[in-house]
Structure formats: C-alpha cells, structure tokens
Scaffold this active site. Structure first.
Site, PDB file in Angstrom:
ATOM      1  N   ILE A 299       0.823  -1.216   0.000  1.00  0.00           N
ATOM      2  CA  ILE A 299       0.000   0.000   0.000  1.00  0.00           C
ATOM      3  C   ILE A 299       0.860   1.271   0.000  1.00  0.00           C
ATOM      4  CG2 ILE A 299      -2.055  -1.079   0.996  1.00  0.00           C
ATOM      5  CD1 ILE A 299      -1.174  -0.018   3.740  1.00  0.00           C
ATOM      6  N   PRO A 300       0.256   2.397  -0.378  1.00  0.00           N
ATOM      7  CA  PRO A 300       1.002   3.655  -0.518  1.00  0.00           C
ATOM      8  C   PRO A 300       0.893   4.545   0.714  1.00  0.00           C
ATOM      9  CG  PRO A 300      -1.123   3.922  -1.536  1.00  0.00           C
ATOM     10  CD  PRO A 300      -1.123   2.550  -0.896  1.00  0.00           C
TER      11      PRO A 300
ATOM     12  N   LYS B 212       2.386  -4.814   3.447  1.00  0.00           N
ATOM     13  CA  LYS B 212       3.523  -3.900   3.590  1.00  0.00           C
ATOM     14  C   LYS B 212       3.058  -2.460   3.405  1.00  0.00           C
ATOM     15  CE  LYS B 212       6.600  -2.133   0.866  1.00  0.00           C
ATOM     16  NZ  LYS B 212       6.780  -0.789   1.470  1.00  0.00           N
ATOM     17  N   PRO B 213       3.186  -1.652   4.472  1.00  0.00           N
ATOM     18  CA  PRO B 213       2.874  -0.221   4.328  1.00  0.00           C
ATOM     19  C   PRO B 213       3.995   0.495   3.576  1.00  0.00           C
ATOM     20  CG  PRO B 213       3.519  -0.724   6.598  1.00  0.00           C
ATOM     21  CD  PRO B 213       3.562  -2.021   5.838  1.00  0.00           C
TER      22      PRO B 213
ATOM     23  N   GLU C 157       7.050   3.157   2.993  1.00  0.00           N
ATOM     24  CA  GLU C 157       8.181   3.406   3.896  1.00  0.00           C
ATOM     25  C   GLU C 157       8.096   4.746   4.633  1.00  0.00           C
ATOM     26  OE1 GLU C 157       8.145   2.569   0.753  1.00  0.00           O
ATOM     27  OE2 GLU C 157       9.778   3.445  -0.438  1.00  0.00           O
TER      28      GLU C 157
ATOM     29  N   SER D 130       2.032   3.576  -7.610  1.00  0.00           N
ATOM     30  CA  SER D 130       2.302   4.191  -8.907  1.00  0.00           C
ATOM     31  C   SER D 130       2.063   3.209 -10.052  1.00  0.00           C
ATOM     32  CB  SER D 130       3.748   4.676  -8.947  1.00  0.00           C
ATOM     33  OG  SER D 130       4.629   3.583  -8.799  1.00  0.00           O
TER      34      SER D 130
ATOM     35  N   GLU E 127      -4.515  -0.816  -8.130  1.00  0.00           N
ATOM     36  CA  GLU E 127      -5.157   0.501  -8.099  1.00  0.00           C
ATOM     37  C   GLU E 127      -4.037   1.518  -8.244  1.00  0.00           C
ATOM     38  OE1 GLU E 127      -6.030   3.867  -7.072  1.00  0.00           O
ATOM     39  OE2 GLU E 127      -6.726   3.224  -5.091  1.00  0.00           O
TER      40      GLU E 127
ATOM     41  N   CYS F  77      -5.193   9.630  -5.575  1.00  0.00           N
ATOM     42  CA  CYS F  77      -5.139   9.073  -6.924  1.00  0.00           C
ATOM     43  C   CYS F  77      -6.330   9.520  -7.758  1.00  0.00           C
ATOM     44  CB  CYS F  77      -5.063   7.556  -6.855  1.00  0.00           C
ATOM     45  SG  CYS F  77      -6.236   6.874  -5.691  1.00  0.00           S
TER      46      CYS F  77
ATOM     47  N   GLN G 182       8.634  13.607  -3.127  1.00  0.00           N
ATOM     48  CA  GLN G 182       7.357  14.003  -3.723  1.00  0.00           C
ATOM     49  C   GLN G 182       7.337  15.508  -3.976  1.00  0.00           C
ATOM     50  OE1 GLN G 182       5.287  11.943  -4.988  1.00  0.00           O
ATOM     51  NE2 GLN G 182       3.835  13.497  -5.653  1.00  0.00           N
TER      52      GLN G 182
ATOM     53  N   LYS H  44       9.171  16.189  -7.097  1.00  0.00           N
ATOM     54  CA  LYS H  44       8.404  15.816  -8.290  1.00  0.00           C
ATOM     55  C   LYS H  44       7.378  16.907  -8.628  1.00  0.00           C
ATOM     56  CE  LYS H  44       5.040  12.545 -10.063  1.00  0.00           C
ATOM     57  NZ  LYS H  44       4.269  11.333  -9.882  1.00  0.00           N
TER      58      LYS H  44
ATOM     59  N   GLU I 272       0.494  12.474 -13.861  1.00  0.00           N
ATOM     60  CA  GLU I 272      -0.010  12.579 -12.491  1.00  0.00           C
ATOM     61  C   GLU I 272       0.997  13.388 -11.667  1.00  0.00           C
ATOM     62  OE1 GLU I 272      -0.162   9.002  -9.888  1.00  0.00           O
ATOM     63  OE2 GLU I 272      -2.231   9.637  -9.526  1.00  0.00           O
TER      64      GLU I 272
END
Ligand code: NAI
Ligand code: MG
Length: 493
Positions: A171-172, A197-198, A200, A250, A271, A305, A352, A355, A402
């Site tokens: 997951i993100p 797994k969450p 990081e 992503s 997703e 998202c 982020q 980006k 995105e």
C-alpha cells in the site's frame, strides 16, 4: 502595446488573511521510539537487524525507527499466514470472523484521536482530515466487512464462494490507515489471511494496528505486517505462498508487478494513478462547484489518486470560474498539519515535493499561466502552495502526467462532445466529476466517461459500499462493496 507574456507568475494579493490563534491538536499519539515487524501475532525484530527512520514531513524531525523486513522475514510472515489460514481462520464460521472484525473496528474507534494524530505526524496531512475522514472511514470499512462475513452465501446468488488463501498487499503513503483497512477488511471477511507492507514514509499507523489486532485477540498469523521499501514490497509480491496480490501505488510499480506475476496463478488487483477531469458546465451552481473543485484537488495536498487535477470548464464561464478559484485559494491555510485550522498540510516527502516542483516548472516553461496565493510557507518541512494553471492545453505535461500535489490545470471546452473527448484523452481512468443542473447530462456523461467513479455535483465522496477502481492505466479490480469483496474470493459450484 504590451508584449504578451507566454508565461508569468502572478501572486494574488488580497491583503492580510485574518490570523487565527494557533489551535494545535494535543492528543497523545502514543508513539514508540522503535517499531518491529508484526509477525504471527507478535512484534519481532528483523533478522537483518536493520532499521530506518520515519520522519514528520511537517518539520523533518525523526519520529521513530522502523524495522526493515528482508526476504527471510517476509518468508516467516507468509509461513505464519499460511498456517493461520489452514489451521484457524478459514475454518472459523463467518459469524466468528465477523466478531473479530467488529472488534477491530470498535477498538479503532476507541483510539481514534490517537490514530489521527499519529497519521498526521507521520504523513503530513491536516489533522482535521485524519480525524474526520481517514480514521472514521477506516473504521467504517471494518464495520461494513464485518457485516458481510456471515452473509457470503448471498454475495453471488446461486454460487458458493471460497477464500483464496494468503494474500500479499502493498500500500502507498497517501492514505496509510485507510488503504490498510480497504485491503485487510475484505480479505479477512472472505476468510483469507494477510501479509501487508505499508509505504516506507508512513508505517506507524499500520504497526499501531498490530497493537489493535493483539487487543482484539485476532488469532496469530491472520494479519502480518512487514515494513521496508521497494525491496520488501518485491519480496511480498513474489513469495510463492501468495495466492493473490493487491497493490495500490504508482503505475510504474504496478507494471513491474504485472510483469513479475505473468505466468503465475496468482490473482492480481491494481489501483494505480489518475488524471481525473472535473467538468463544469455553464449551468452548474458555481459556488458549490468551486468548493467541490477546491476539495477535489487540494484535499490531502493533492496526494489523491482520484484527485480532480484537470478542470474542464465551459468556455463561457471560464473567466468567472478562474476568478472565483483565485479568491478561494487566497484564503486556504497552508502550514502546520497539527493545527485544527490548517487546510493544506505537508507534502509527504522530499522526493514528492521535488516531483511536484519539477512538474510545475514544466507547466511554466510550456507556457501555461500560473496562479499562486501570497501565503508564507513554514521554513522547515515540505510544503507547496496551492497552484492553479490557466491556459493549459492537452499537450502540456501538467495536463497528462499525475502530479500528486496541490496543482490544478484548467482547460476549456465548448460542447458536451468536446468535454467527453478531452476528459477521456488520458492514459488513466480512475475518476471524474460533472457539475451541471441537468440530470440527463449527468447520465450521458457518466455513461461516456471512461472512469471507474463519476461524481455528479460533488467530489471525493467515499463509502464502503461503493466499489472503487480504474479503467486503463489506472488499474483493474475493485475495492469496496460487493465487487471489491468478490475480488478476494473464488466462485465455486
Ligand atoms: P510507489 O508505487 O513506489 O510506492 C507504493 C508502494 O509500493 C510502497 O509501499 C512502496 O514501498 C512499494 N514498492 C515500491 N517498489 C516496489 C516494487 N518493485 N515491488 C513491490 N512494491 C514496491 O510510489 P511512490 O514512488 O511512493 O510515488 C510515486 C508516484 O506514484 C507518486 O508521485 C504518485 O504519482 C503515484 N502514487 C499513486 C498512488 C495511488 O494511490 N494511486 C499512491 C502513491 C503514489
Ligand atoms: Mg513519515
């Protein structure tokens, strides 16, 4: 005659914004200085002995050390999940599984404030969002799926449904707790066990859920939480005991996972990203529409998202809408996420922020006109001003890629057909919004738009009963509702 500028920065000056007194949330997040892996019902040190720091993106201060799960830790987690699946969880009657899931939901409600503060500290989102949206919505997903656990005979009339076994989930960081609930609740209701797994940058609330699983008396191994970065994620995805992989993140990593699973018999749901169009017609109620647009893109710093990152506005009202948006963003409060009045908190990570900064610079370079308010950003931490671009065309990167930040690109259209064409002209297809007074137009748009969710005269509305998921490069499979639950089972007989 003045020379027309191809791009320029216009700071909006609206005099001084009335300053509120600081209103910091004070609940204790009950953080530990170190978090180990949660395997087989216990917190356990990683075999590697390695940890990494998680920070508060609002001020870059270290919050805790998090264990790095290596391949052998992931293997331990899968073995525990597999044993729990065959020895207990899949054998329990649905009504008993439901009781555990209810208990998890209730315990999360009991500790709601503590979880909201932890979520905001670790991820940077405003406390009013984690308190009023993330945590209650996560609890709602557990409640909803608890209700299904003993009613699976009715999920596909005339058919029987069975669990898959152990599911691996990655997951993100944009909705850490909520994404965990979206993934775990249906998996458990169906009778599967989990290795999750969450992301990081946001592992803390996931590991605090480990405490809740212990409190709820969930049998050991039913949920296992492994932390770490992409390498740990790859170990989760590629483990031979996984019967299904569910991923949110992503499009790039989604494609890597698809390639890795090709030729295996693992089920997969993805997703991924989005580039949603929020379409506003000239008959729309403008005040509501502007609120909806602002919520659609600035909610959670645009780390969403399904964010309405492209605004398609009918040409005759374009100037009026832009003027209203500029007035509105001038009074958004950007800053300390722990302050109860903050509208836009911290960007989740330095990467982020880089980006977003890069893509915004490309918008300016490609000739779009940028509008940002004059607000001051805190000196420490990762922040970005709410940003609106006008004069955007479909060839601009900011209209295609995105950004995952508080950045709105405005494009115009004249006819319904042109709006549909432009909205669908994207590699993604997760969501869209339509603002109009005409019911028939809403129906037409929602049929023609190639998006998994279409909101009409509202935006970003969520409910555990409605399935959520994408078209095209936004992925496949659904989460939420009957459809989402069915993605965690197999129909037999
Ligand atoms: P990411 O896709 O790298 O991270 C998502 C999760 O996947 C994290 O838990 C990460 O550790 C894990 N992961 C990374 N590499 C992996 C691999 N090879 N195998 C398995 N798991 C792996 O996303 P990232 O780099 O954090 O963000 C980049 C962009 O992705 C954002 O700017 C945004 O555009 C998009 N994104 C979209 C999300 C969505 O909800 N659709 C959520 C997060 C990011
Ligand atoms: Mg963090």
């Amino acid at each position: 005659m003045p020379k027309p500028a191809t791009s320029r920065t216009r700071e909006l000056i609206f005099g001084d914004l009335w300053e509120y007194d600081p209103a910091p949330e004070t609940a204790d997040p009950k953080l530990k200085s170190r978090y180990d892996l949660f395997i087989n019902g216990k917190f356990t040190a990683p075999k590697s002995g390695q940890t990494f720091d998680t920070i508060n993106p609002a001020n870059e201060a270290k919050l805790a050390e998090i264990a790095v799960a290596g391949a052998d830790d992931v293997d331990r987690a899968y073995k525990a999940a597999d044993k729990a699946f065959t020895s207990t969880w899949s054998k329990l009657p649905g009504i008993e599984r439901g009781k555990y899931i209810y208990r998890i939901a209730r315990l999360l409600q009991d500790r709601a404030r503590e979880f909201a503060v932890a979520e905001t500290l670790d991820g940077g989102k405003p406390i009013k969002e984690s308190r009023d949206f993330d945590v209650p919505m996560a609890a709602a997903h557990f409640f909803y799926h608890a209700g299904w656990a003993d009613k699976l005979d009715y999920i596909a009339p005339g058919r029987r449904v069975q669990p898959l076994g152990v599911v691996g989930q990655v997951i993100p960081w944009n909705f850490p707790l909520l994404m965990m609930a979206w993934k775990i609740a249906p998996a458990l209701a169906m009778g599967n066990t989990v290795v999750i797994k969450p992301a990081e940058t946001t592992s803390i609330t996931a590991l605090k859920m480990g405490e809740i699983f212990q409190e709820a008396g969930l049998p050991p191994g039913v949920v296992n939480i492994v932390t770490g970065a992409g390498e740990t994620g790859a170990a989760v995805v590629n483990h031979p005991l996984a019967k299904k992989i569910a991923f949110t993140g992503s499009t790039e990593v989604g494609k890597v996972i698809m390639k890795a699973l090709a030729g295996t018999d693992k089920k997969l749901t993805l997703e991924l990203g989005g580039k949603a169009a929020n379409i506003i017609f000239d008959d729309a109620p403008l005040d509501q529409a502007v609120e909806g647009i602002v919520n659609g893109i600035f909610f959670n710093q645009g780390h969403v998202c399904c964010a309405g990152s492209r605004l398609l506005v009918q040409e005759s009202i374009a100037d009026e809408v832009l003027a209203r948006l500029k007035r509105r963003i001038a009074v958004l409060r950007v800053g300390d996420p722990m302050d109860k009045n903050t509208d836009i908190g911290a960007i989740n990570s330095r990467e982020q922020l880089a980006k977003i900064t890069r893509l915004v610079a490309s918008g300016v370079k490609e000739g779009a006109e940028i509008h940002q308010p004059a607000c001051k950003l805190p000196a420490k931490g990762f922040y970005f001003k709410p940003t609106v671009f006008s004069g955007v065309s479909m060839s601009h990167r900011i209209a295609r890629e995105e950004i995952f930040g508080p950045v709105l690109s405005i494009l115009t259209f004249r006819t319904v057909e042109e709006a549909i064409e432009k909205a669908n002209n994207t590699a993604f297809g997760l969501s869209a919004g339509v603002w109009t007074d005409k019911g028939s137009r809403i129906l037409k748009m929602s049929t023609e738009l190639k998006a998994g969710v279409v909101w009409a005269n509202t935006y970003n509305k969520f409910d555990p009963t409605s399935p959520f998921g994408g078209y095209k490069e936004s992925g496949f499979g659904r989460e939420g509702g009957r459809q989402g639950l069915l993605d965690y089972g197999q129909l037999v007989g």
